[in-house]
Write a protein that holds these residues in place. Structure first.
Motif, PDB file in Angstrom:
ATOM      1  N   PHE A 106     -29.401  -3.684 -42.043  1.00 48.37           N
ATOM      2  CA  PHE A 106     -28.776  -3.273 -40.799  1.00 48.37           C
ATOM      3  C   PHE A 106     -28.754  -4.489 -39.871  1.00 48.37           C
ATOM      4  CE2 PHE A 106     -30.223   0.653 -42.627  1.00 48.37           C
ATOM      5  CZ  PHE A 106     -29.186   1.528 -42.356  1.00 48.37           C
ATOM      6  N   ARG A 107     -27.574  -4.931 -39.520  1.00 48.46           N
ATOM      7  CA  ARG A 107     -27.417  -6.184 -38.805  1.00 48.46           C
ATOM      8  C   ARG A 107     -28.140  -6.203 -37.455  1.00 48.46           C
ATOM      9  NH1 ARG A 107     -21.810  -9.385 -38.173  1.00 48.46           N
ATOM     10  NH2 ARG A 107     -22.687 -11.231 -37.241  1.00 48.46           N
ATOM     11  N   ALA A 108     -28.088  -5.110 -36.718  1.00 49.89           N
ATOM     12  CA  ALA A 108     -28.723  -5.075 -35.400  1.00 49.89           C
ATOM     13  C   ALA A 108     -30.236  -5.233 -35.501  1.00 49.89           C
ATOM     14  CB  ALA A 108     -28.390  -3.768 -34.693  1.00 49.89           C
ATOM     15  N   ILE A 109     -30.793  -4.792 -36.590  1.00 47.68           N
ATOM     16  CA  ILE A 109     -32.240  -4.912 -36.759  1.00 47.68           C
ATOM     17  C   ILE A 109     -32.590  -6.303 -37.272  1.00 47.68           C
ATOM     18  CG2 ILE A 109     -34.200  -4.049 -38.092  1.00 47.68           C
ATOM     19  CD1 ILE A 109     -32.905  -1.286 -37.842  1.00 47.68           C
ATOM     20  N   LYS A 167     -32.976  -6.279 -27.324  1.00 50.56           N
ATOM     21  CA  LYS A 167     -34.094  -7.100 -26.862  1.00 50.56           C
ATOM     22  C   LYS A 167     -35.248  -6.272 -26.305  1.00 50.56           C
ATOM     23  CE  LYS A 167     -32.101 -10.820 -28.020  1.00 50.56           C
ATOM     24  NZ  LYS A 167     -32.471 -11.439 -29.268  1.00 50.56           N
ATOM     25  N   LEU A 168     -34.955  -5.102 -25.745  1.00 51.98           N
ATOM     26  CA  LEU A 168     -36.033  -4.263 -25.240  1.00 51.98           C
ATOM     27  C   LEU A 168     -36.731  -3.576 -26.397  1.00 51.98           C
ATOM     28  CD1 LEU A 168     -34.378  -2.551 -22.130  1.00 51.98           C
ATOM     29  CD2 LEU A 168     -35.976  -4.464 -22.176  1.00 51.98           C
ATOM     30  N   ALA A 169     -38.047  -3.486 -26.316  1.00 53.51           N
ATOM     31  CA  ALA A 169     -38.838  -2.916 -27.414  1.00 53.51           C
ATOM     32  C   ALA A 169     -38.453  -1.470 -27.684  1.00 53.51           C
ATOM     33  CB  ALA A 169     -40.325  -3.023 -27.094  1.00 53.51           C
ATOM     34  N   ARG A 170     -38.216  -0.687 -26.634  1.00 49.69           N
ATOM     35  CA  ARG A 170     -37.894   0.730 -26.853  1.00 49.69           C
ATOM     36  C   ARG A 170     -36.541   0.894 -27.541  1.00 49.69           C
ATOM     37  NH1 ARG A 170     -34.774   2.907 -22.203  1.00 49.69           N
ATOM     38  NH2 ARG A 170     -34.484   1.139 -20.828  1.00 49.69           N
ATOM     39  N   ASN A 171     -35.583   0.048 -27.196  1.00 45.85           N
ATOM     40  CA  ASN A 171     -34.276   0.115 -27.852  1.00 45.85           C
ATOM     41  C   ASN A 171     -34.362  -0.357 -29.302  1.00 45.85           C
ATOM     42  OD1 ASN A 171     -33.266   0.983 -25.439  1.00 45.85           O
ATOM     43  ND2 ASN A 171     -32.370  -0.978 -24.881  1.00 45.85           N
ATOM     44  N   PHE A 172     -35.151  -1.398 -29.535  1.00 49.36           N
ATOM     45  CA  PHE A 172     -35.318  -1.906 -30.894  1.00 49.36           C
ATOM     46  C   PHE A 172     -36.007  -0.863 -31.779  1.00 49.36           C
ATOM     47  CE2 PHE A 172     -37.753  -4.471 -34.010  1.00 49.36           C
ATOM     48  CZ  PHE A 172     -36.675  -5.011 -34.686  1.00 49.36           C
ATOM     49  N   LEU A 173     -37.047  -0.220 -31.264  1.00 46.48           N
ATOM     50  CA  LEU A 173     -37.739   0.816 -32.036  1.00 46.48           C
ATOM     51  C   LEU A 173     -36.844   2.028 -32.268  1.00 46.48           C
ATOM     52  CD1 LEU A 173     -41.323   0.595 -30.508  1.00 46.48           C
ATOM     53  CD2 LEU A 173     -40.557  -0.179 -32.757  1.00 46.48           C
ATOM     54  N   ALA A 174     -35.993   2.343 -31.313  1.00 42.34           N
ATOM     55  CA  ALA A 174     -35.050   3.444 -31.503  1.00 42.34           C
ATOM     56  C   ALA A 174     -34.044   3.100 -32.608  1.00 42.34           C
ATOM     57  CB  ALA A 174     -34.318   3.740 -30.198  1.00 42.34           C
ATOM     58  N   ALA A 175     -33.596   1.852 -32.656  1.00 41.33           N
ATOM     59  CA  ALA A 175     -32.682   1.423 -33.716  1.00 41.33           C
ATOM     60  C   ALA A 175     -33.368   1.483 -35.075  1.00 41.33           C
ATOM     61  CB  ALA A 175     -32.178   0.015 -33.438  1.00 41.33           C
ATOM     62  N   ALA A 191     -34.030   6.859 -40.528  1.00 36.67           N
ATOM     63  CA  ALA A 191     -33.538   8.211 -40.791  1.00 36.67           C
ATOM     64  C   ALA A 191     -32.291   8.164 -41.675  1.00 36.67           C
ATOM     65  CB  ALA A 191     -33.224   8.911 -39.475  1.00 36.67           C
ATOM     66  N   ARG A 192     -31.443   7.195 -41.419  1.00 36.76           N
ATOM     67  CA  ARG A 192     -30.234   7.071 -42.245  1.00 36.76           C
ATOM     68  C   ARG A 192     -30.573   6.732 -43.696  1.00 36.76           C
ATOM     69  NH1 ARG A 192     -25.114   3.114 -41.102  1.00 36.76           N
ATOM     70  NH2 ARG A 192     -23.914   3.828 -42.877  1.00 36.76           N
ATOM     71  N   LEU A 193     -31.535   5.837 -43.888  1.00 41.89           N
ATOM     72  CA  LEU A 193     -31.964   5.504 -45.244  1.00 41.89           C
ATOM     73  C   LEU A 193     -32.602   6.709 -45.929  1.00 41.89           C
ATOM     74  CD1 LEU A 193     -33.473   1.953 -44.711  1.00 41.89           C
ATOM     75  CD2 LEU A 193     -31.418   2.538 -45.983  1.00 41.89           C
ATOM     76  N   TRP A 194     -33.395   7.455 -45.187  1.00 38.06           N
ATOM     77  CA  TRP A 194     -34.071   8.619 -45.746  1.00 38.06           C
ATOM     78  C   TRP A 194     -33.059   9.695 -46.142  1.00 38.06           C
ATOM     79  CZ3 TRP A 194     -34.854  13.714 -43.880  1.00 38.06           C
ATOM     80  CH2 TRP A 194     -35.808  14.433 -44.586  1.00 38.06           C
ATOM     81  N   ILE A 195     -32.071   9.933 -45.292  1.00 39.19           N
ATOM     82  CA  ILE A 195     -31.048  10.936 -45.594  1.00 39.19           C
ATOM     83  C   ILE A 195     -30.222  10.499 -46.794  1.00 39.19           C
ATOM     84  CG2 ILE A 195     -28.888  11.941 -44.746  1.00 39.19           C
ATOM     85  CD1 ILE A 195     -30.215  12.034 -41.968  1.00 39.19           C
ATOM     86  N   ARG A 196     -29.875   9.229 -46.857  1.00 44.23           N
ATOM     87  CA  ARG A 196     -29.077   8.718 -47.971  1.00 44.23           C
ATOM     88  C   ARG A 196     -29.822   8.888 -49.298  1.00 44.23           C
ATOM     89  NH1 ARG A 196     -27.395   2.685 -47.554  1.00 44.23           N
ATOM     90  NH2 ARG A 196     -26.836   3.442 -45.501  1.00 44.23           N
ATOM     91  N   GLN A 197     -31.140   8.776 -49.258  1.00 48.36           N
ATOM     92  CA  GLN A 197     -31.921   8.928 -50.481  1.00 48.36           C
ATOM     93  C   GLN A 197     -31.897  10.363 -50.990  1.00 48.36           C
ATOM     94  OE1 GLN A 197     -36.019   7.855 -50.010  1.00 48.36           O
ATOM     95  NE2 GLN A 197     -36.494   8.176 -52.141  1.00 48.36           N
ATOM     96  N   TYR A 198     -31.856  11.326 -50.092  1.00 44.03           N
ATOM     97  CA  TYR A 198     -31.959  12.720 -50.485  1.00 44.03           C
ATOM     98  C   TYR A 198     -30.643  13.474 -50.519  1.00 44.03           C
ATOM     99  CZ  TYR A 198     -36.961  12.226 -50.309  1.00 44.03           C
ATOM    100  OH  TYR A 198     -38.240  11.819 -50.561  1.00 44.03           O
ATOM    101  N   GLU A 199     -29.543  12.830 -50.191  1.00 48.21           N
ATOM    102  CA  GLU A 199     -28.276  13.545 -50.242  1.00 48.21           C
ATOM    103  C   GLU A 199     -27.808  13.640 -51.701  1.00 48.21           C
ATOM    104  OE1 GLU A 199     -24.967  10.077 -49.342  1.00 48.21           O
ATOM    105  OE2 GLU A 199     -25.478  11.545 -47.819  1.00 48.21           O
TER     106      GLU A 199
END
Length: 58
Positions: free
Chosen positions: A24-27, A33-41, A47-55
């Motif tokens: 993921f390029r943004a990561i 730059k803000l820690a809360r935004n980075f952790l949210a990303a 979550a996207r990786l987890w969903i992709r694994q189980y779909e």
């Protein structure tokens, strides 16, 4: 060498997860730059990786 195979297997899973997360390029470039935004990303990408694994593949 004596290696604990269970610990090695768990370490391998963690390393592969971080490798997938870096696709993921943004990561990878620390776009947020803000820690809360980075952790949210990271949470969204995880979550996207987890969903992709189980779909279903059909």
């Amino acid at each position: 060498r004596s290696v604990d195979h269970q610990i090695y297997r768990q370490r391998n899973l963690v390393e592969r997860f971080f490798n997938r997360l870096k696709h993921f390029r943004a990561i990878a470039t620390r776009y947020h730059k803000l820690a809360r935004n980075f952790l949210a990303a990271i949470a969204l990408a995880s979550a996207r990786l987890w969903i992709r694994q189980y779909e279903p593949t059909t």
